[in-house]
Scaffold this active site. Structure first.
Site: not given
Length: 304
Positions: A159, A182, A250, A253, A276, A285
């Site tokens: 990211r 994150k 983004h 990515r 994730h 995806y």
């Protein structure tokens, strides 16, 4: 001067930052949502929306709030779209569960949201984008920096926020890179030789000392490079190149993820590479045509 007492929304923000280790952006957004809800409910009920009163909130109250938010009159502009309303409802549930305990939020079906499919950009577009951004700078070290950042996004799936917060401690580079994502979770991603070379060239040209405790990527005044600067540069490049609005940092990515999946990468492995928390985030995806992705991946990474 008297100290202003903290509101319930303030306390929730502290909880998110300290206990849940949410990002600054998430904390700010969730605090704003909690504050909007409390303001609305106080007017709606005609009394303060404190913890005791929140314990008696029902689905009708939430529907009234969402109707208020989705109506144009609530902010003088267009109301919330389905996707935004769904995100708002999710944030509200989290706040109410914190205020009253897990399960305190009334059960309310959110608006139906059509799941979007990630839209990667073609390999030649990614390379053209990075090249144009780099060539737009008159400063060699800035050009090297921009090339390195965009190649890093495309070659590792980071990211933009993860890339610009990398510390100087990652130097000297090896075959892998440890990334903090994150919720302060760390993961290890492989570094292609081309990406490693680009970062090393930038590091050699950078006029600022890249100490271990300092940011790796620097702005022109020596501070940490801002994600907004990268987005602005990409926006300018895509306009000059005639690329679509989906060409963003983004999107690089997305390209990384879809190319690997098309090459046959395992979903669990891809989940780890992307950082994730849930496999469902990675599974989107699979909606992209695998045969097409295989061709794209081979064109982008002939040795992959």
């Amino acid at each position: 001067m008297l100290d202003v007492p903290l509101t319930l929304a303030d306390h929730y923000a502290i909880h998110l930052a300290r206990d849940r280790r949410r990002s600054e952006h998430t904390v700010r957004a969730y605090r704003a949502t909690a504050s909007r809800l409390l303001t609305f409910l106080s007017a709606h009920w005609g009394e303060e929306a404190d913890r005791a009163r929140l314990a008696r909130i029902d689905a009708a109250d939430l529907r009234a709030y969402l109707a208020h938010r989705r109506g144009a009159g609530s902010s003088g502009g267009a109301g919330l779209a389905n996707a935004s309303a769904a995100r708002e409802l999710s944030a509200i549930r989290g706040f109410l569960d914190w205020a009253g305990g897990t399960g305190a939020a009334p059960r309310l079906r959110g608006p139906r949201v059509r799941k979007g499919v990630p839209r990667p950009i073609a390999p030649h577009e990614a390379v053209a984008l990075a090249t144009d951004v780099a060539e737009d700078s008159d400063e060699p070290w800035v050009a090297a920096r921009d090339w390195a950042v965009l190649l890093l996004l495309y070659g590792t799936g980071l990211r933009i926020g993860e890339a610009v917060t990398l510390p100087g401690a990652v130097l000297p580079l090896g075959e892998t890179l440890r990334v903090t994502g994150k919720r302060a979770k760390t993961r290890v991603v492989p570094l292609l030789a081309e990406v490693r070379a680009a970062i090393e060239r930038y590091a050699a040209l950078c006029p600022w000392p890249l100490a271990s405790g300092e940011p790796l990527f620097r702005g022109v005044k020596g501070g940490a490079l801002s994600p907004g600067v990268v987005r602005l540069k990409v926006r300018g490049a895509r306009a000059r190149l005639g690329l679509g609005e989906r060409t963003t940092p983004h999107a690089l990515r997305h390209s990384f993820a879809t190319h690997l999946l098309g090459r046959g990468a395992d979903l669990r492995a891809l989940q780890e590479l992307l950082g994730h928390a849930s496999l469902s985030s990675t599974q989107v995806y699979t909606a992209v045509d695998a045969a097409h992705l295989l061709d794209v991946y081979r064109a982008a990474h002939p040795r992959g």
